[in-house]
Design a protein around this motif. Structure first.
Motif, short mmCIF file in Angstrom:
data_model
loop_
_atom_site.label_atom_id
_atom_site.label_comp_id
_atom_site.label_asym_id
_atom_site.label_seq_id
_atom_site.Cartn_x
_atom_site.Cartn_y
_atom_site.Cartn_z
N PHE A 236 0.83 -1.20 0.00
CA PHE A 236 0.00 0.00 0.00
C PHE A 236 0.87 1.25 0.00
O PHE A 236 0.88 2.04 0.93
N THR A 237 1.62 1.39 -1.08
CA THR A 237 2.38 2.61 -1.31
C THR A 237 1.86 3.24 -2.59
O THR A 237 1.28 2.56 -3.44
N GLY A 238 2.08 4.52 -2.77
CA GLY A 238 1.55 5.19 -3.95
C GLY A 238 0.04 5.35 -3.83
O GLY A 238 -0.50 5.64 -2.77
N GLY A 239 -0.65 5.11 -4.94
CA GLY A 239 -2.10 5.35 -4.96
C GLY A 239 -2.95 4.16 -4.57
O GLY A 239 -4.17 4.28 -4.49
N LEU A 240 -2.35 2.97 -4.38
CA LEU A 240 -3.13 1.79 -4.02
C LEU A 240 -3.37 1.77 -2.52
O LEU A 240 -2.43 1.82 -1.73
N LYS A 241 -4.65 1.67 -2.14
CA LYS A 241 -5.03 1.64 -0.73
C LYS A 241 -6.11 0.59 -0.53
O LYS A 241 -6.78 0.20 -1.49
N PRO A 242 -6.30 0.13 0.70
CA PRO A 242 -7.40 -0.82 0.95
C PRO A 242 -8.75 -0.28 0.49
O PRO A 242 -9.61 -1.05 0.04
N SER A 243 -8.94 1.04 0.54
CA SER A 243 -10.23 1.63 0.18
C SER A 243 -10.52 1.57 -1.32
O SER A 243 -11.68 1.57 -1.73
N ASN A 244 -9.48 1.51 -2.16
CA ASN A 244 -9.73 1.42 -3.61
C ASN A 244 -9.21 0.11 -4.21
O ASN A 244 -9.19 -0.06 -5.43
#
Length: 328
Positions: A236-244
């Motif tokens: 979860f670095t950059g733009g990738l997150k659990p929410s997306n």
């Protein structure tokens, strides 16, 4: 359900120990699911592990509970099904359905930040029925940090078919083997092959005593593979997150609907008109096919799309929701 034969127990113990003996200090905790008659459970106990055994079949519970009572707290037996953790059904859960919160509370395992050390190791044999679906469900939970992954980077040590191991580790360019599951697993997990064991080393509790070895077609499938899946610390670095993450998963799955199609065609289907600029910035050839992109390329592409004014997550909303429900 496959049951390991006694001669395999030592090998499994050595793989999970990492070659080291129990040694001094506190006993490491291991969650074992579907232990059956407890052949591997006993070996893990002998290796110095504290074991929480999650068993769904009441036929095996009595013997496991007797073993639990003969030990001084080293074994805890719970009536539950690992693959019925956190069902979407409303109301109180009835065994073998289990709440991961209740399970982790019973084990005394607290949640830790994602980048912290592994908080728990899990071991078990994946049933061959719906094997692919079970792997997908674990993958969804990991990317969304839900269920067991609310507690951090839980490590999985799983016996899976050689066929599915081949897919998980497939390389770009092999359009019939390299799949969305390959991309997402390699991006999300550090994948280690600990051991390969012939199917003959496993018994079964089928009435006819036969081994229900799944047909594999063009893929090798002569072994059960003990595979360690450790979530990547830097996922979860950059733009990738659990929410997306569910949007990212669907983007990859949709990309492999036609694995030999060109990336430019896929971008056009998403109504993006700055394709050349985007691909140049990502250093991806214009004629690249979807099955030729590396897992890291998919992540970089998603992060770039997140920053694009022309891309909206709502484009995928209905498909993502339906896909998530199906997996659960």
């Amino acid at each position: 359900r496959f049951i390991a034969c006694p001669q395999l127990a030592r090998t499994v113990r050595r793989c999970l120990q990492g070659g080291a003996g129990p040694g001094p200090g506190p006993q490491p905790l291991l969650l074992e699911f579907a232990p059956g008659p407890g052949i591997l459970t006993r070996s893990l106990l002998d290796a110095g592990f504290r074991v929480v055994a999650l068993e769904s079949n009441s036929d095996f519970l009595t013997d496991l509970q007797s073993l639990e009572n003969s030990l001084d707290g080293q074994l805890k037996v719970i009536h539950g099904d690992f693959f019925r953790l956190d069902p979407m059904a409303k109301g109180a859960l009835k065994p073998p359905a289990v709440s991961s919160d209740k399970l982790f509370e019973t084990m005394g395992v607290a949640a830790v930040p994602w980048r912290a050390d592994v908080p728990l190791k899990i071991f078990g044999i994946i049933p061959q029925q719906l094997e692919r679906n079970r792997l997908w469900r674990l993958l969804f939970a990991m990317y969304e940090c839900s269920s067991i992954y609310r507690y951090g980077r839980v490590e999985l040590n799983l016996f899976i078919s050689e066929k599915e191991y081949t897919v998980l580790t497939a390389k770009p360019g092999k359009s019939k083997i390299y799949q969305a599951l390959s991309v997402l697993a390699q991006l999300g997990y550090e994948i280690e092959l600990l051991h390969k064991e012939p199917w003959s080393s496993f018994a079964t509790n089928l009435k006819n005593g036969a081994l229900a070895i799944p047909k594999a077609g063009m893929l090798p499938n002569d072994h059960f593979c003990l595979v360690r899946l450790t979530p990547q610390q830097n996922l979860f670095t950059g733009g990738l997150k659990p929410s997306n993450a569910s949007t990212f998963i669907f983007m990859v799955k949709q990309s492999f609907a036609k694995p030999k199609s060109k990336l430019t065609d896929r971008l056009n289907s998403w109504s993006l008109d700055n394709n050349d600029t985007l691909l140049k910035a990502l250093e991806i050839p214009k004629n690249a096919a979807m099955c030729n992109l590396y897992p890291e390329d998919y992540k970089r592409l998603f992060e770039a799309l997140q920053n694009s004014d022309l891309f909206a997550e709502t484009f995928f909303h209905d498909e993502v929701l339906a896909s998530t429900r199906t997996m659960n």
